[in-house]
Design a protein around this motif. Structure first.
Motif, PDB file in Angstrom:
ATOM      1  N   LEU A 171      99.820  41.318 -33.926  1.00 51.30           N
ATOM      2  CA  LEU A 171     100.215  41.246 -35.341  1.00 51.30           C
ATOM      3  C   LEU A 171      99.066  40.779 -36.226  1.00 51.30           C
ATOM      4  CD1 LEU A 171     103.791  39.681 -34.971  1.00 51.30           C
ATOM      5  CD2 LEU A 171     103.203  42.068 -35.464  1.00 51.30           C
ATOM      6  N   SER A 172      98.271  39.841 -35.734  1.00 47.66           N
ATOM      7  CA  SER A 172      97.149  39.341 -36.546  1.00 47.66           C
ATOM      8  C   SER A 172      96.103  40.429 -36.782  1.00 47.66           C
ATOM      9  CB  SER A 172      96.515  38.122 -35.863  1.00 47.66           C
ATOM     10  OG  SER A 172      95.967  38.470 -34.607  1.00 47.66           O
ATOM     11  N   LEU A 173      95.874  41.273 -35.777  1.00 45.11           N
ATOM     12  CA  LEU A 173      94.926  42.378 -35.960  1.00 45.11           C
ATOM     13  C   LEU A 173      95.446  43.390 -36.969  1.00 45.11           C
ATOM     14  CD1 LEU A 173      93.692  43.069 -32.319  1.00 45.11           C
ATOM     15  CD2 LEU A 173      92.368  42.134 -34.216  1.00 45.11           C
ATOM     16  N   LEU A 174      96.738  43.702 -36.903  1.00 42.52           N
ATOM     17  CA  LEU A 174      97.321  44.628 -37.881  1.00 42.52           C
ATOM     18  C   LEU A 174      97.200  44.074 -39.301  1.00 42.52           C
ATOM     19  CD1 LEU A 174     100.566  45.735 -35.964  1.00 42.52           C
ATOM     20  CD2 LEU A 174      98.544  47.136 -36.459  1.00 42.52           C
ATOM     21  N   LEU A 175      97.459  42.770 -39.448  1.00 42.41           N
ATOM     22  CA  LEU A 175      97.304  42.136 -40.759  1.00 42.41           C
ATOM     23  C   LEU A 175      95.845  42.177 -41.225  1.00 42.41           C
ATOM     24  CD1 LEU A 175      99.574  38.957 -40.381  1.00 42.41           C
ATOM     25  CD2 LEU A 175      99.864  40.781 -42.069  1.00 42.41           C
ATOM     26  N   TYR A 176      94.952  41.902 -40.325  1.00 40.86           N
ATOM     27  CA  TYR A 176      93.513  41.865 -40.639  1.00 40.86           C
ATOM     28  C   TYR A 176      93.028  43.202 -41.172  1.00 40.86           C
ATOM     29  CZ  TYR A 176      88.556  40.648 -39.880  1.00 40.86           C
ATOM     30  OH  TYR A 176      87.209  40.374 -40.043  1.00 40.86           O
ATOM     31  N   PHE A 177      93.368  44.260 -40.444  1.00 44.62           N
ATOM     32  CA  PHE A 177      92.888  45.572 -40.851  1.00 44.62           C
ATOM     33  C   PHE A 177      93.613  46.087 -42.091  1.00 44.62           C
ATOM     34  CE2 PHE A 177      91.758  45.775 -36.216  1.00 44.62           C
ATOM     35  CZ  PHE A 177      90.394  45.667 -36.430  1.00 44.62           C
ATOM     36  N   ALA A 178      94.869  45.694 -42.260  1.00 44.22           N
ATOM     37  CA  ALA A 178      95.601  46.098 -43.469  1.00 44.22           C
ATOM     38  C   ALA A 178      94.985  45.444 -44.701  1.00 44.22           C
ATOM     39  CB  ALA A 178      97.076  45.721 -43.336  1.00 44.22           C
ATOM     40  N   ILE A 179      94.692  44.149 -44.610  1.00 50.96           N
ATOM     41  CA  ILE A 179      94.083  43.443 -45.744  1.00 50.96           C
ATOM     42  C   ILE A 179      92.665  43.942 -45.998  1.00 50.96           C
ATOM     43  CG2 ILE A 179      93.314  41.166 -46.560  1.00 50.96           C
ATOM     44  CD1 ILE A 179      95.711  39.977 -45.016  1.00 50.96           C
ATOM     45  N   ALA A 180      91.917  44.171 -44.915  1.00 51.08           N
ATOM     46  CA  ALA A 180      90.542  44.688 -45.054  1.00 51.08           C
ATOM     47  C   ALA A 180      90.555  46.059 -45.711  1.00 51.08           C
ATOM     48  CB  ALA A 180      89.871  44.742 -43.688  1.00 51.08           C
ATOM     49  N   SER A 181      91.493  46.919 -45.325  1.00 52.82           N
ATOM     50  CA  SER A 181      91.575  48.249 -45.908  1.00 52.82           C
ATOM     51  C   SER A 181      91.884  48.182 -47.396  1.00 52.82           C
ATOM     52  CB  SER A 181      92.672  49.067 -45.190  1.00 52.82           C
ATOM     53  OG  SER A 181      92.363  49.238 -43.838  1.00 52.82           O
ATOM     54  N   THR A 182      92.711  47.219 -47.778  1.00 48.96           N
ATOM     55  CA  THR A 182      93.119  47.070 -49.194  1.00 48.96           C
ATOM     56  C   THR A 182      91.955  46.580 -50.042  1.00 48.96           C
ATOM     57  OG1 THR A 182      95.385  46.577 -48.535  1.00 48.96           O
ATOM     58  CG2 THR A 182      94.725  45.928 -50.763  1.00 48.96           C
ATOM     59  N   PHE A 183      91.227  45.588 -49.579  1.00 51.00           N
ATOM     60  CA  PHE A 183      90.186  44.962 -50.411  1.00 51.00           C
ATOM     61  C   PHE A 183      88.821  45.611 -50.238  1.00 51.00           C
ATOM     62  CE2 PHE A 183      93.438  41.747 -50.525  1.00 51.00           C
ATOM     63  CZ  PHE A 183      93.300  41.158 -51.765  1.00 51.00           C
TER      64      PHE A 183
END
Length: 458
Positions: free
Chosen positions: A443-455
């Motif tokens: 879950l932390s990796l999914l959050l990481y890449f989702a936030i990275a993709s957004t910003f």
């Protein structure tokens, strides 16, 4: 304590070598049964039968109960029928049942042959109760009194029958068909007038458990109510036995050990660590290790899916271990707290939303502090001290937000899974650190890449 035991072992070995058996018997007679058992388990096997035969009869039985099953079996194999009968006759019924339960079939037959018919019947009754139930750990040796007895008559009965009972400090009041009416302490009896009737001085607000009650719940009652003994009744409220505090402590120790092993992803075993061979340890550990290794492949799949993003912003790779470790630790903190709370019956599934709301607020505080600390660390250490120019303010923001959200998700997952497991009838302890960490890592990796993709637009 270990040094004292070592010194005693050396002293006893020396006395045996010099054949000073009278001195040795006097020394052993002054020791507690548990200490004698510890010393004997540290000695050479061939010396144990002789040492055991030097013990006074009552101390020998108490010491035998304190030994591990392997030592007990070894001694039984060397006993004559008369020696075995003497030991069995001195055992309380619940202790005898525990020993029988752990022995191989040929040893069990020999033990039961040496027990008198009444003891054999009581042992079989205890063994017929479900494993881990109140009935399986109770003893049928208790003092029962009648409501119409006087205090004087009750004391005479205790003097006449109490020597064979496991405890006389709490006596139970029953009618002719063994229905439990109340209880009375030996202190109350001694302080009462001789002609006082038991029904007038007993406490009829008696707390009892049924024979099928879970032994862990029963043991927790000793802690809650400070009992020395607890009566066990059948469905008709007839008294069938009692559980004493020493048995409750043994249960708590066993259950706590089992929970710790499950929380560490180890299949629980009956043997203590020192008695396990490397192969025994392998068998208890490898199932969960294989399962967790397979489940960790999801983490690898997530990283592979976002490989292009990691290639575009190389510095993101450096923060993955920190994010995953933080999430795993946060989830483990929540899960261990909830598992322990469930074990102590302080929390149940009905408290789910209250627990989650508490963990959310905790996560916001923890996540906020960790995010600020991470922001300072990323800019000061990674960018300024290490001179990594690719670590921009935006990258720092991505990492900080990921930390904050990861802690939030980890706390919720860590609190939810044990409660859901308990609701479904599973042991909450299996939903501990290793299992939670594997889920939170993904879950932390999914959050990481989702936030990275957004910003970062990758």
């Amino acid at each position: 304590m270990r040094e004292i035991t070592f010194d005693l072992t050396e002293t006893i070995t020396t006395l045996m070598g010099e054949k000073k058996y009278a001195t040795l018997r006097d020394l052993l007679s002054t020791m507690n049964a548990a200490d004698v058992a510890t010393v004997m388990e540290d000695m050479e096997r061939e010396k144990l039968p002789l040492l055991f035969r030097l013990l006074p009869k009552e101390l020998a039985a108490e010491t035998f109960v304190e030994m591990d099953s392997d030592t007990q079996e070894m001694l039984i194999q060397g006993f004559s029928d008369q020696e075995l009968k003497e030991v069995v006759d001195e055992l309380y019924v619940d202790d005898a049942a525990d020993i029988v339960e752990e022995m191989p079939a040929n040893v069990v037959k020999r033990i039961l042959r040496q027990a008198d018919p009444e003891t054999r019947k009581m042992i079989n009754e205890i063994l017929n109760y479900p494993e881990d139930s109140a009935g399986s750990i109770m003893t049928t040796e208790y003092v029962s009194l009648r409501p119409n007895m006087t205090a004087e008559e009750a004391i005479k009965r205790i003097r006449r029958t109490g020597i064979d009972k496991e405890t006389i400090y709490t006596c139970y009041v029953t009618d002719d068909d063994k229905t439990l009416k109340g209880y009375i302490s030996i202190r109350t009896l001694i302080l009462a007038e001789e002609d006082d009737r038991i029904r007038d001085i007993m406490d009829d607000n008696v707390i009892s458990v049924t024979t099928t009650a879970d032994q862990e719940d029963v043991a927790q009652m000793f802690s809650k109510y400070d009992f020395m003994a607890l009566p066990v009744v059948d469905k008709e409220n007839r008294l069938v036995g009692i559980i004493t505090v020493d048995d409750a402590i043994d249960v708590l120790q066993e259950e706590t050990t089992e929970d710790i092993e499950k929380m560490a992803a180890i299949v629980p075993t009956e043997k203590p660590y020192s008695k396990n061979t490397p192969f025994d340890l392998f068998k208890s550990r490898i199932p969960w290790l294989l399962l967790l290794m397979v489940s960790a492949t999801f983490t690898g799949l997530i990283i592979s899916k976002f490989e292009s993003a990691l290639t575009a912003v190389i510095c993101l790779n450096a923060f993955i271990p920190m994010i995953m470790d933080t999430g795993g630790n946060a989830g483990s903190q929540a899960s261990v707290s909830i598992i322990r709370s469930l074990a102590l019956r302080e929390t149940e599934f009905a408290d789910y939303f209250r627990v989650i709301w508490r963990e959310i607020r905790t996560a916001l505080l923890c996540g906020g502090v960790l995010a600020l600390a991470t922001f300072a660390k990323v800019l000061l250490v990674d960018r300024l001290l290490l001179g990594n120019e690719t670590v921009t303010m935006t990258v720092a923001l991505v990492v900080c937000l990921t930390i904050a959200f990861t802690v939030l998700v980890a706390k919720i997952v860590g609190a939810s899974l044990p409660m859901l497991a308990d609701k479904l009838g599973f042991d909450p302890a299996v939903m501990a650190s290793p299992f939670i960490t594997t889920i939170v890592d993904a879950l932390s990796l999914l959050l990481y890449f989702a936030i990275a993709s957004t910003f970062l637009g990758i």
